[in-house]
Design a protein around this motif. Structure first.
Motif, short mmCIF file in Angstrom:
data_model
loop_
_atom_site.label_atom_id
_atom_site.label_comp_id
_atom_site.label_asym_id
_atom_site.label_seq_id
_atom_site.Cartn_x
_atom_site.Cartn_y
_atom_site.Cartn_z
N HIS A 1 -1.13 -12.84 14.61
CA HIS A 1 -0.21 -13.91 15.00
C HIS A 1 0.97 -13.98 14.03
N GLY A 2 1.28 -12.84 13.43
CA GLY A 2 2.41 -12.81 12.52
C GLY A 2 2.16 -13.51 11.20
N VAL A 3 0.97 -14.03 10.98
CA VAL A 3 0.73 -14.81 9.78
C VAL A 3 -0.43 -14.29 8.93
N TRP A 4 -1.60 -14.07 9.57
CA TRP A 4 -2.76 -13.70 8.75
C TRP A 4 -2.90 -12.19 8.57
N PRO A 5 -2.99 -11.73 7.30
CA PRO A 5 -3.10 -10.30 7.05
C PRO A 5 -4.47 -9.77 7.44
N GLU A 6 -4.50 -8.54 7.86
CA GLU A 6 -5.76 -7.93 8.24
C GLU A 6 -5.73 -6.47 7.82
N GLY A 7 -6.71 -6.05 7.06
CA GLY A 7 -6.84 -4.63 6.71
C GLY A 7 -5.84 -4.17 5.67
N PHE A 8 -6.33 -3.68 4.53
CA PHE A 8 -5.45 -3.20 3.47
C PHE A 8 -5.05 -1.76 3.74
N THR A 9 -3.79 -1.43 3.50
CA THR A 9 -3.34 -0.05 3.69
C THR A 9 -2.19 0.26 2.75
N LEU A 10 -2.06 1.54 2.43
CA LEU A 10 -0.91 1.96 1.63
C LEU A 10 0.06 2.77 2.49
N ARG A 11 -0.21 2.79 3.78
CA ARG A 11 0.54 3.70 4.62
C ARG A 11 2.02 3.33 4.70
N HIS A 12 2.36 2.06 4.51
CA HIS A 12 3.77 1.68 4.55
C HIS A 12 4.54 2.20 3.35
N PHE B 1 13.19 -2.83 17.41
CA PHE B 1 11.80 -2.66 17.02
C PHE B 1 11.81 -2.57 15.53
N LEU B 2 10.92 -3.30 14.92
CA LEU B 2 10.92 -3.29 13.49
C LEU B 2 9.58 -2.82 13.03
N ASP B 3 9.60 -1.85 12.14
CA ASP B 3 8.38 -1.49 11.46
C ASP B 3 8.32 -2.43 10.25
N TYR B 4 7.75 -3.62 10.47
CA TYR B 4 7.77 -4.63 9.41
C TYR B 4 7.12 -4.12 8.12
N GLY B 5 6.07 -3.32 8.26
CA GLY B 5 5.37 -2.81 7.09
C GLY B 5 6.29 -1.94 6.25
N LEU B 6 6.91 -0.96 6.89
CA LEU B 6 7.81 -0.04 6.18
C LEU B 6 9.00 -0.81 5.60
N LEU B 7 9.53 -1.72 6.41
CA LEU B 7 10.67 -2.49 5.95
C LEU B 7 10.31 -3.28 4.70
N SER C 1 3.59 -5.47 3.52
CA SER C 1 3.71 -4.10 3.03
C SER C 1 2.34 -3.49 2.75
N PHE C 2 1.30 -4.32 2.64
CA PHE C 2 -0.02 -3.79 2.32
C PHE C 2 -1.05 -3.97 3.43
N SER C 3 -0.65 -4.63 4.54
CA SER C 3 -1.68 -4.85 5.56
C SER C 3 -1.42 -4.02 6.79
N THR C 4 -2.49 -3.69 7.49
CA THR C 4 -2.33 -2.92 8.72
C THR C 4 -1.72 -3.79 9.80
N GLU C 5 -2.05 -5.08 9.76
CA GLU C 5 -1.53 -5.95 10.81
C GLU C 5 -1.49 -7.38 10.32
N LEU C 6 -0.52 -8.14 10.80
CA LEU C 6 -0.53 -9.57 10.54
C LEU C 6 -0.89 -10.24 11.86
N VAL D 1 8.34 -18.87 -1.70
CA VAL D 1 7.04 -18.26 -1.97
C VAL D 1 6.47 -17.71 -0.66
N ALA D 2 6.56 -18.50 0.40
CA ALA D 2 6.03 -18.06 1.69
C ALA D 2 6.74 -16.80 2.16
N GLY D 3 8.06 -16.83 2.09
CA GLY D 3 8.84 -15.71 2.60
C GLY D 3 8.55 -14.42 1.86
N TYR D 4 8.57 -14.48 0.53
CA TYR D 4 8.35 -13.26 -0.22
C TYR D 4 6.88 -12.86 -0.21
N GLY D 5 6.00 -13.86 -0.13
CA GLY D 5 4.58 -13.56 0.02
C GLY D 5 4.35 -12.78 1.31
#
Lengths: 301, 301, 459
Positions: B63-74, B261-267, B56-61, B46-50
């Motif tokens: 500390h790699g954990v908490w989502p911040e800002g909704f976006t559809l840009r990915h 370099f990973l574009d985690y959002g796009l990925l 895919s929907f946040s501008t930034e995570l 659940v954690a991994g897929y969550g």
């Protein structure tokens, strides 16, 4: 067998034979031949006798790799591919179907996920700094980030492969449990058996064949699997999580700059096939698979 | 279990209220235990897929954990490719589908008749063939890569999706045959016998009488093959040089690049795009998949 | 005078192109010759490796049109962003198929592929073309780059780019340790003049850690790469014998290198599990989270990637990140940086080798190659580029270009890659403590001997 029977048999078996021979048996034989060459990126069939096998005898990394392979295969098999699979199958048959399905879907999810994405999810979970899931918990609890892959390489590869592997058994065991006639379990309940006793004395014996099949089949799957290890630990640190098939892969295609040791790589995979064959024969005998293949009755009459 | 009675648990068999209350408590504790188990073991998934979804929907995570800002840009890749050097997404999706369907059709066409013969006909080499399929499974697919390459080249199947699904189907055939055989084994002999007594040939019997009965088996191997075909990667990237024949897994691997370099959002967005259809497909077909039997349960203990 | 000469060159070129394409072509309607090219990043900003070939084709078509020729060139240029090993696997399987429909006309790859691919007869020597177009393009290519594409006395490719692999350090940590701006600016010079050695670098790391500035004083790349050979040279060693063309195992220098990494890891200056870090975490720790002090195996193109992928502005980078050669490890050692040139090659299977070579030549134009240098943060391949306005205006390229004289390459040997892998394995082994440096050296030697046999010189 009559002529007509023979024709029927040929028609039924031919497609499978053609596919297996062309795309499996022929490549397998070619690979066996390749193990006697020093083939490199030029793909030249330069036969060198037993040189690759002699090199194997001198390869000081192999004993450790063999040990990793055995630990990895049987630990993953026992804990996840069979162990957790049975538990998941039992649990999802215990709960109402709708809920059970959600959990089954969740557990099959890793199988649908491209390996590279699955690997990246784990890289995030296991990240060595506080930015990873596990380490953010460790840090929140006041600890210092742990480098999971370096400190527990074997545990990491068993866990990450097991989570994928469990779903195969889960599907098969679930189906088997579902097909047990209701009467059996009711009867057990009537006798005052607890759920656990019912599992132990009714369910498990009735799913014996699927259990044995999954054990045998997944032993071989695990022996030859390396893809997730390659992505997640890369076989490191210093071969601590390198298994036989990963080593063969790395010799052929891996490394910063591929090594293209096709000859030696083929020789290593031949050894793996021998190991797999031995395991199959042992299972065949011990589990008496022949019994499972009840002789067809029609020819008997 | 010969002594198991066929009767239902009769109401009032244990009318003692104290015993009943204890039963209920025990049952509740058991249910609690089962749910707790399911939830706890599923947490990493659940954690991994969550995390994938959040990414895919946040501008930034943070500390790699908490989502911040909704976006559809990915999700932009749906209408504009990440760069000029990516093939068209829909063409790629179509190729993926073609590979999955081709694989499914091949598997069904090959495994269904063969499994019938192995289940119902007596011939020399029958158990040898079954054993052999298991042993072939011990060949690590990757080491067959070079040899398979030669075979495809000889057959003129390089650079084509059929080449890939034929190879992949051959590798999966052992599983398909064993699963289908399980379904045939579970069908009563009487049905087939009466058809044969009426003068039908083996092939007619198989086609007209047996096949309709093993449709759930056909469904389950179809689903398995479809999923494996959908997610195939290594053979696609190795045997197909033309980006126009790429499948989605090649597309995602290209986005990952060499991980620097990973574009985690796009990925994450592309990975979800890739997983979603199979997940939906699975939800609709789950009840068929979950009926896979190996060796049947008719033998009892 | 210069202008006339120039115009004459273009005319000659047009005529040449016309003849090349026109030969064997029916003089009928406009004919289109299609060339195919495979190029690779895998870093996305390097896409000009493909783009420049397309732009070159446009230019060629303009010339052809002006010359009234009935031929046009079409280029299908592919750019690979996956990984080096999948690119190489794809290339060798294509070459091996022998099928001109599959094999591209032009292939771009690392100069390290040349010995293997030339040895297999997959690519053709390019001396003839290089001489033919010498005056109008190749004469000002930096001479040392020709060495990198040479094998067996011939030149098998045209240099496409060159980079610098070097040490990055955080200037803000130096300031926090009381360094003045002048001290900080002077560091690269002191490294070059051997006034600042690897010992001093290690001390600097200790200071950073003791001052609580960093979680890890040092990081390095978490994958095998040519960068680690730089430390062998820094410790006064060699890895190639140009005279015999054999690889060299310099036991003394390799042992010092292994001791260097082992000490850092034992003292907790470098993560024990450095080799199992994910790449993005390495970059993030240095540039974004500021939890690391010094990156021992940086690449100049990181500068572009940090801006694009981590969203750090160039001003911030100038403010906080400095770079220098790898310092010398001991008095006999040499401060150095390593470059890994990329090259364009023409395949043996190509039906239009002359045209492919011409296209490569046009793609090596100063302005086009400068596009690549600016976008991907790579150095110039031609002297005239350094005077080209957009190139010269780029502060970063100008600064890194000063490091060029101390450049080393990996040797042109088919087993360079294997050496690379085993060296990296040994470093990982001493860092995790799996092996002591002496043991790691011994195992490294055994693996090299098993692979290379007599093709290895041990000193």
């Amino acid at each position: 067998m009559s002529r007509r029977q023979k024709v029927a048999l040929a028609v039924l078996m031919l497609p499978a034979l053609a596919v297996v021979v062309a795309f499996y048996a022929v490549p397998a034989v070619m690979t066996a031949a390749m193990s006697f060459t020093d083939m490199d990126f030029r793909l030249r069939w330069n036969f060198v006798g037993f040189a690759t096998f002699l090199r194997m005898a001198e390869d000081f990394l192999l004993p450790g790799i063999l040990q990793n392979t055995i630990v990895y295969t049987f630990a993953t098999l026992a804990l996840f591919n069979v162990g957790l699979a049975v538990l998941l199958a039992l649990a999802t048959t215990f709960v109402p179907d709708r809920i059970g399905r959600v959990f089954q879907a969740l557990w099959l999810l890793p199988r649908f996920t491209p390996p590279i994405v699955y690997g990246i999810i784990w890289m995030w979970i296991l990240d060595p700094t506080g930015a990873g899931l596990l380490n953010s918990l460790v840090v929140a609890a006041g600890g210092r980030p742990v480098n999971w892959i370096t400190d527990y390489p074997m545990a990491v590869i068993v866990l990450t492969n097991g989570i994928i592997g469990a779903s195969f058994g889960m599907v098969i065991f679930y189906s088997a449990i579902k097909s047990i006639p209701r009467d059996y379990s009711w009867a057990a309940l009537a006798d005052g058996a607890t759920w656990l006793q019912q599992v132990r004395y009714v369910t498990l014996p009735l799913i014996r064949w699927p259990l044995l099949f999954v054990t045998a089949y997944q032993t071989l799957s695990l022996l030859t699997s390396y893809e997730y290890i390659l992505i997640i630990t890369g076989g490191g640190p210093y071969f601590a999580s390198t298994v036989w098939s990963l080593y063969a892969y790395n010799l052929a295609f891996g490394g910063y700059f591929a090594n293209y040791e096709f000859g030696y790589g083929a020789a290593l995979s031949i050894v793996l096939v021998v190991l797999g064959t031995v395991a199959s024969i042992v299972y065949w005998r011990v589990f008496r698979f022949r019994d499972m293949m009840a002789e067809p009755k029609i020819e008997v009459m | 279990m010969p002594e198991l009675a066929q009767n239902r648990p009769a109401a009032g068999l244990r009318a003692d209220p104290r015993v009943l209350a204890r039963e209920r408590r025990r049952e509740r504790a058991l249910a609690f235990g089962v749910y707790a188990f399911l939830i706890i073991v599923s947490l990493p998934l659940v954690a991994g897929y969550g995390w994938l979804v959040l990414n895919s929907f946040s501008t930034e995570l943070v500390h790699g954990v908490w989502p911040e800002g909704f976006t559809l840009r990915h999700w932009r890749f749906l209408w504009e490719p990440p760069s000029d050097y990516y093939p068209d997404l829909w063409r790629t999706t179509w190729n993926t589908l073609w590979l999955a369907i081709g694989m499914t059709v091949t598997m069904v066409a090959v495994a269904t008749p063969t499994a019938y013969a192995l289940s119902r006909m007596k011939f020399r080499g029958r158990s040898l063939f079954l054993a052999l399929t298991l042993i072939l499974h011990a060949f690590p697919g990757i080491t067959l890569l070079i040899a398979t390459y030669y075979v495809l080249r000889t057959l003129g199947l390089l650079n084509s999706i059929p080449g890939v699904f034929l190879v992949k189907a051959a590798l999966m055939l052992p599983l398909g045959v064993w699963v289908m055989k399980g379904f045939y084994d579970a069908i009563s002999w009487d049905v087939e016998m009466s058809a044969l007594v009426d003068g039908a040939s083996r092939i007619q019997t198989w086609y007209k009488v047996m096949l309709p009965q093993v449709m759930p088996g056909v469904a389950s191997i179809s689903i398995f093959s479809f999923i494996y075909g959908w997610s195939e990667y290594i053979y696609v990237i190795t045997f197909i040089q033309d980006k126009n024949a790429w499948t989605l897994s090649s597309y995602i691997n290209s986005i990952v690049g060499d991980y620097r370099f990973l574009d985690y959002g796009l990925l994450s967005a592309t990975a979800l795009f890739y997983i979603a259809p199979v997940l939906l497909f699975f939800f609709f077909t789950q009840k068929y998949l979950m009926r896979v039997t190996i060796g049947g349960t008719k033998g009892g203990s | 005078m210069e202008a006339t000469k120039c115009r004459f060159r273009w005319l000659a070129l047009a005529l040449g192109a016309f003849l090349l394409v026109g030969l064997g072509t029916a003089a009928a309607a406009q004919e289109i010759v299609t060339l195919r090219a495979w190029t690779i990043g895998p870093d996305t900003p390097a896409f000009y490796r493909a783009e420049n070939l397309k732009l070159a084709a446009e230019r060629l078509n303009q010339i052809l049109e002006a010359a009234g020729a009935d031929v046009r060139v079409q280029i299908e240029a592919d750019f690979w962003t996956e990984s080096w090993d999948s690119f190489r696997r794809r290339a060798i399987l294509a070459f091996e198929s022998g099928d001109p429909e599959t094999i591209p006309d032009i292939i771009n790859s690392s100069h390290l592929d040349i010995p293997a691919w030339a040895g297999a007869g997959w690519i053709v020597p390019m001396d003839e073309y290089i001489d033919r177009y010498w005056t109008w393009t190749y004469q000002d290519v930096f001479p040392h780059l020709w060495e990198s594409v040479s094998f067996d006395g011939k030149r098998w490719g045209v240099p496409q780019d060159i980079e610098v692999r070097m040490v990055f350090y955080r200037k803000d940590h130096l300031r926090a340790l009381g360094w003045s701006e002048a001290d900080i600016e002077d560091l690269p010079r002191r490294v070059k003049d051997k006034e600042f050695t690897l010992d001093d670098l290690m001390d600097l790391g200790r200071e950073m850690r003791d001052a609580g500035l960093v979680e890890w004083a040092f990081l390095h790349r978490p994958t095998a790469g040519p960068d680690f050979f730089q430390y062998i040279v820094a410790f006064g060693g060699q890895y190639f014998d140009a005279g015999t063309g054999k690889l060299v195992l310099d036991r003394d220098a390799v042992l010092k290198t292994l001791n260097f990494f082992s000490t850092m890891s034992q003292e907790g200056l470098l993560p024990k599990g450095m080799t199992s870090w994910p790449w993005p975490t390495v970059h993030r720790s240095l540039v974004q989270d500021e939890t690391a002090g010094i990156q021992l195996t940086g690449g100049m193109w990181n500068w572009a990637e940090w801006q694009r992928d981590l969203g750090v502005s160039e001003d911030e980078l100038w403010e906080n990140i400095g770079f220098t050669l790898i310092p010398a490890g001991d008095p006999e050692g040499t401060p150095n940086q390593l470059g890994q040139p990329q090259a364009y090659m023409v395949t043996q299977a190509s039906q239009h080798k002359d045209l492919a070579a011409l296209l490569i030549t046009l793609a090596s134009a100063v302005d086009l190659n400068t596009n690549h240098a600016l976008e991907g943060a790579k150095l110039a391949i031609r002297q005239s580029q350094t005077a080209f306005p957009t190139f010269a205006a780029d502060e970063y390229l100008a600064a890194t270009a000063t490091l060029v004289p101390d450049q080393i390459f990996l040797p042109s040997h088919p087993a360079s890659g294997f050496y690379n892998t085993v060296l990296y394995d040994a470093i990982g082994a001493v860092e995790t403590g799996a092996l002591r440096p002496e043991q790691a050296l011994q195992q490294l030697e055994r693996r090299l001997r098993a692979e290379l046999g007599d093709d290895l010189i041990v000193r």
